[in-house]
Motif scaffolding. Structure first.
Motif, PDB file in Angstrom:
ATOM      1  N   THR A 214     -13.080  15.255 -27.386  1.00 41.35           N
ATOM      2  CA  THR A 214     -11.792  15.939 -27.424  1.00 41.35           C
ATOM      3  C   THR A 214     -11.341  16.036 -28.873  1.00 41.35           C
ATOM      4  OG1 THR A 214     -11.229  15.025 -25.264  1.00 41.35           O
ATOM      5  CG2 THR A 214      -9.419  15.913 -26.579  1.00 41.35           C
ATOM      6  N   VAL A 215     -11.080  17.262 -29.323  1.00 49.00           N
ATOM      7  CA  VAL A 215     -10.597  17.483 -30.684  1.00 49.00           C
ATOM      8  C   VAL A 215      -9.193  18.048 -30.588  1.00 49.00           C
ATOM      9  CG1 VAL A 215     -11.034  18.612 -32.896  1.00 49.00           C
ATOM     10  CG2 VAL A 215     -12.961  18.002 -31.427  1.00 49.00           C
ATOM     11  N   ARG A 216      -8.255  17.369 -31.248  1.00 49.57           N
ATOM     12  CA  ARG A 216      -6.856  17.795 -31.234  1.00 49.57           C
ATOM     13  C   ARG A 216      -6.491  18.413 -32.575  1.00 49.57           C
ATOM     14  NH1 ARG A 216      -7.414  13.439 -28.212  1.00 49.57           N
ATOM     15  NH2 ARG A 216      -6.422  13.317 -26.194  1.00 49.57           N
ATOM     16  N   ASN A 217      -5.508  19.293 -32.555  1.00 50.90           N
ATOM     17  CA  ASN A 217      -5.030  19.945 -33.773  1.00 50.90           C
ATOM     18  C   ASN A 217      -3.518  19.773 -33.858  1.00 50.90           C
ATOM     19  OD1 ASN A 217      -4.493  21.539 -35.980  1.00 50.90           O
ATOM     20  ND2 ASN A 217      -4.971  23.456 -34.963  1.00 50.90           N
ATOM     21  N   ALA A 218      -3.054  19.005 -34.825  1.00 52.93           N
ATOM     22  CA  ALA A 218      -1.621  18.796 -35.020  1.00 52.93           C
ATOM     23  C   ALA A 218      -1.012  19.845 -35.951  1.00 52.93           C
ATOM     24  CB  ALA A 218      -1.376  17.398 -35.594  1.00 52.93           C
TER      25      ALA A 218
ATOM     26  N   PRO B 104       0.140  23.622 -37.478  1.00 48.19           N
ATOM     27  CA  PRO B 104       0.760  24.812 -36.894  1.00 48.19           C
ATOM     28  C   PRO B 104      -0.129  26.055 -36.988  1.00 48.19           C
ATOM     29  CG  PRO B 104       1.691  24.397 -39.047  1.00 48.19           C
ATOM     30  CD  PRO B 104       0.739  23.259 -38.753  1.00 48.19           C
ATOM     31  N   ARG B 105      -1.365  25.870 -37.419  1.00 49.48           N
ATOM     32  CA  ARG B 105      -2.317  26.980 -37.513  1.00 49.48           C
ATOM     33  C   ARG B 105      -3.639  26.557 -36.877  1.00 49.48           C
ATOM     34  NH1 ARG B 105      -2.578  24.224 -42.216  1.00 49.48           N
ATOM     35  NH2 ARG B 105      -4.583  23.974 -43.205  1.00 49.48           N
ATOM     36  N   PRO B 106      -4.456  27.515 -36.439  1.00 53.21           N
ATOM     37  CA  PRO B 106      -5.754  27.146 -35.850  1.00 53.21           C
ATOM     38  C   PRO B 106      -6.669  26.511 -36.894  1.00 53.21           C
ATOM     39  CG  PRO B 106      -5.521  29.542 -35.998  1.00 53.21           C
ATOM     40  CD  PRO B 106      -4.239  28.952 -36.478  1.00 53.21           C
TER      41      PRO B 106
ATOM     42  N   PRO C 285      -3.460  26.160 -32.615  1.00 55.47           N
ATOM     43  CA  PRO C 285      -2.355  25.414 -33.228  1.00 55.47           C
ATOM     44  C   PRO C 285      -1.712  24.477 -32.207  1.00 55.47           C
ATOM     45  CG  PRO C 285      -2.129  27.780 -33.629  1.00 55.47           C
ATOM     46  CD  PRO C 285      -3.264  27.601 -32.675  1.00 55.47           C
ATOM     47  N   LYS C 286      -1.474  23.247 -32.622  1.00 58.93           N
ATOM     48  CA  LYS C 286      -0.817  22.250 -31.770  1.00 58.93           C
ATOM     49  C   LYS C 286      -1.516  22.082 -30.419  1.00 58.93           C
ATOM     50  CE  LYS C 286       2.662  21.710 -34.646  1.00 58.93           C
ATOM     51  NZ  LYS C 286       2.947  20.473 -35.326  1.00 58.93           N
ATOM     52  N   GLY C 287      -2.834  22.346 -30.393  1.00 57.19           N
ATOM     53  CA  GLY C 287      -3.578  22.292 -29.131  1.00 57.19           C
ATOM     54  C   GLY C 287      -4.789  21.383 -29.226  1.00 57.19           C
TER      55      GLY C 287
END
Length: 107
Positions: free
Chosen positions: A47-51, A53-55, A93-95
């Motif tokens: 699982t890779v998370r992105n904090a 605001p951009r991809p 973003p944020k996903g």
């Protein structure tokens, strides 16, 4: 700035870009089966998370020992010359993106 020394001309150099704390990854083994003395089948979830605001683009590179074959995956991999499997993921973003794959290895 650091320099790289003691590398023969024509040799390859691998540079690691470090860790992005805004795009953490977790890795877990979800299954492991001894199919025979020489063959195993395992399942993995990354699982890779992105904090941010951009991809972000993330390369997941897995070193898999022995002769191996991906049996099932939810994203397409490439098999690199060094025997690793690579998945190129786009994290919104944020996903987050969950990579799942099953691999058969023969030792």
């Amino acid at each position: 700035f650091r320099s790289i020394s003691h590398i023969a001309e024509g040799d390859d150099v691998t540079i690691s870009g470090g860790r992005d704390y805004d795009a953490p990854a977790t890795r877990e083994q979800t299954s492991f089966v001894h199919a025979s003395d020489m063959v195993t089948i395992s399942a993995w979830r990354i699982t890779v998370r992105n904090a941010k605001p951009r991809p972000v683009s993330v390369k997941v590179i897995e070193a898999i020992p022995g002769a191996w074959e991906i049996l099932k995956e939810n994203n397409t991999h490439t098999k690199n010359d060094d025997g690793t499997a690579q998945w190129d993921l786009q994290i919104p973003p944020k996903g987050q993106v969950v990579l799942e794959y099953n691999v058969k290895t023969q030792l």
